[in-house]
Design an enzyme around this catalytic site. Sequence first.
Site, mmCIF file in Angstrom:
data_model
loop_
_atom_site.group_PDB
_atom_site.id
_atom_site.type_symbol
_atom_site.label_atom_id
_atom_site.label_comp_id
_atom_site.label_asym_id
_atom_site.label_seq_id
_atom_site.Cartn_x
_atom_site.Cartn_y
_atom_site.Cartn_z
ATOM 1 N N SER A 60 -37.110 44.433 41.592
ATOM 2 C CA SER A 60 -37.186 45.052 42.803
ATOM 3 C C SER A 60 -38.492 45.420 44.225
ATOM 4 C CB SER A 60 -38.442 46.694 42.852
ATOM 5 O OG SER A 60 -38.926 47.852 43.256
ATOM 6 N N TYR A 64 -45.768 49.718 38.210
ATOM 7 C CA TYR A 64 -44.211 50.464 38.683
ATOM 8 C C TYR A 64 -44.293 48.403 39.380
ATOM 9 C CZ TYR A 64 -39.203 50.434 40.463
ATOM 10 O OH TYR A 64 -37.550 50.197 40.396
HETATM 11 N N1 LIG Z 1 -33.574 53.828 42.906
HETATM 12 C C1 LIG Z 1 -34.709 52.418 43.235
HETATM 13 O O1 LIG Z 1 -34.942 53.299 44.182
HETATM 14 C C2 LIG Z 1 -34.821 51.213 42.528
HETATM 15 C C3 LIG Z 1 -35.056 50.357 43.591
HETATM 16 C C4 LIG Z 1 -35.609 49.174 43.504
HETATM 17 C C5 LIG Z 1 -35.221 48.791 42.045
HETATM 18 N N2 LIG Z 1 -34.367 49.707 41.281
HETATM 19 C C6 LIG Z 1 -34.262 49.580 39.569
HETATM 20 O O2 LIG Z 1 -33.093 49.376 39.296
HETATM 21 C C7 LIG Z 1 -32.507 49.547 37.836
HETATM 22 C C8 LIG Z 1 -31.804 50.247 37.597
HETATM 23 O O3 LIG Z 1 -32.193 51.825 37.823
HETATM 24 P P1 LIG Z 1 -31.639 53.224 39.048
HETATM 25 O O4 LIG Z 1 -32.678 53.078 39.979
HETATM 26 O O5 LIG Z 1 -29.993 52.855 39.370
HETATM 27 O O6 LIG Z 1 -32.171 54.460 38.143
HETATM 28 P P2 LIG Z 1 -30.794 55.261 36.637
HETATM 29 O O7 LIG Z 1 -32.104 55.628 36.631
HETATM 30 O O8 LIG Z 1 -29.659 55.720 37.261
HETATM 31 O O9 LIG Z 1 -30.619 53.859 35.941
HETATM 32 C C9 LIG Z 1 -31.315 53.169 34.515
HETATM 33 C C10 LIG Z 1 -31.026 52.917 33.949
HETATM 34 O O10 LIG Z 1 -31.500 52.239 33.201
HETATM 35 C C11 LIG Z 1 -31.534 53.377 31.852
HETATM 36 N N3 LIG Z 1 -32.828 52.707 31.023
HETATM 37 C C12 LIG Z 1 -33.427 53.442 31.086
HETATM 38 N N4 LIG Z 1 -34.689 53.236 29.989
HETATM 39 C C13 LIG Z 1 -33.808 52.707 29.246
HETATM 40 C C14 LIG Z 1 -34.441 52.536 28.212
HETATM 41 N N5 LIG Z 1 -35.824 52.483 27.399
HETATM 42 N N6 LIG Z 1 -33.825 51.690 26.878
HETATM 43 C C15 LIG Z 1 -32.297 51.346 27.742
HETATM 44 N N7 LIG Z 1 -31.593 51.419 28.957
HETATM 45 C C16 LIG Z 1 -32.519 52.127 29.382
HETATM 46 C C17 LIG Z 1 -31.096 54.220 31.811
HETATM 47 O O11 LIG Z 1 -30.088 54.641 30.627
HETATM 48 C C18 LIG Z 1 -30.222 54.184 33.068
HETATM 49 O O12 LIG Z 1 -28.836 53.134 32.657
HETATM 50 C C19 LIG Z 1 -33.827 50.370 37.841
HETATM 51 O O13 LIG Z 1 -34.592 48.916 36.416
HETATM 52 C C20 LIG Z 1 -34.843 49.805 38.889
HETATM 53 O O14 LIG Z 1 -36.607 50.150 38.502
HETATM 54 C C21 LIG Z 1 -34.623 50.481 41.557
#
Ligand SMILES: NC(=O)c1ccc[n+]([C@@H]2O[C@H](COP(=O)([O-])OP(=O)(O)OC[C@H]3O[C@@H](n4cnc5c(N)ncnc54)[C@H](O)[C@@H]3O)[C@@H](O)[C@H]2O)c1
Length: 257
Positions: free
Chosen positions: A149, A162
């Site tokens: 991130s 986080y």
């Molecule tokens: N949305 C943002 O602003 C942002 C920014 C930087 C990084 N990220 C990172 O991107 C990645 C995806 O997040 P997103 O924003 O698409 O959110 P999201 O909530 O849509 O997706 C999260 C994914 O992780 C899976 N997940 C969560 N807990 C889990 C577990 N215990 N076991 C297996 N799978 C699990 C969910 O099933 C889902 O597929 C994450 O690692 C998040 O930290 C997101």
Amino acid sequence: MQVENSGQDFAGRAVLLIGGTSGIGEAAALLFAKAGANLLIGGLGAAEGAAVAAACRAQGVEAEFLETDVREEAQVARIVARTVERFGRLDVAVNNAGVEGRFGPVQDSTVDDFDKLIGVNLRGIFLGMKYEIPHMLAQGRGAIVNTSSSAGVTGIANVALYTASKHAVVGLTKASSLELAPAGIRVNAVAPGPVNTGLLHRMIAGKIDVSVIAGSVPMGRVSEPREAAAAILWLASDAASYVTGHTLVVDGGLTVP
Ligand SMILES: NC(=O)c1ccc[n+]([C@@H]2O[C@H](COP(=O)([O-])OP(=O)(O)OC[C@H]3O[C@@H](n4cnc5c(N)ncnc54)[C@H](O)[C@@H]3O)[C@@H](O)[C@H]2O)c1
């Protein structure tokens, strides 16, 4: 000079994508499928995962969803084994599962908050790598992409745990890339800025408006999931054949030094 293709063709490649049921992972699954990859998709949410796999199959590739909780070592081992059983190999592994933290100062965080964030965002990625790498070593090739991130490359107030978990992903990526480079395995990370997904909206709900987040980004907006997904595909592709140990920031300028 001969003009070659972009190297971003995944035809027939076997891709394991853990955390592919929504948001960035869902977008990446669809981009991989459009690029010809066969997919094993893991994550939480049986209905969502089945829908993502079906959307991938509609692109003419093979795709299977296996509900997988990365907090459970046996489930992580199972999905890696299933990928190799189904496709005969593991070309690309994307460790994208992640959870948001509680918004607020570090002293208000609980030990449960800590265990949840580290348990999914760091331990979960470690477990994925632990089971993916032996198959890639046996093949003598492979590419791993871990999701960090912008909070993995700079401090962000009110999401300290986080932030710590995402910095740890960068460290894990760097160290393992050095171990695996001689074996022909690349390990990289993607570091998205704010992305329009459920995670972002849950993280800031009732605390800060998304328009304020957008206003803090030099490009003046949050990103769409496909923009982070496109970076994942590039890092996983042969186009990035000389790139390892790198954290690719995709944040609209948020963390430009
Ligand atoms: N949305 C943002 O602003 C942002 C920014 C930087 C990084 N990220 C990172 O991107 C990645 C995806 O997040 P997103 O924003 O698409 O959110 P999201 O909530 O849509 O997706 C999260 C994914 O992780 C899976 N997940 C969560 N807990 C889990 C577990 N215990 N076991 C297996 N799978 C699990 C969910 O099933 C889902 O597929 C994450 O690692 C998040 O930290 C997101």
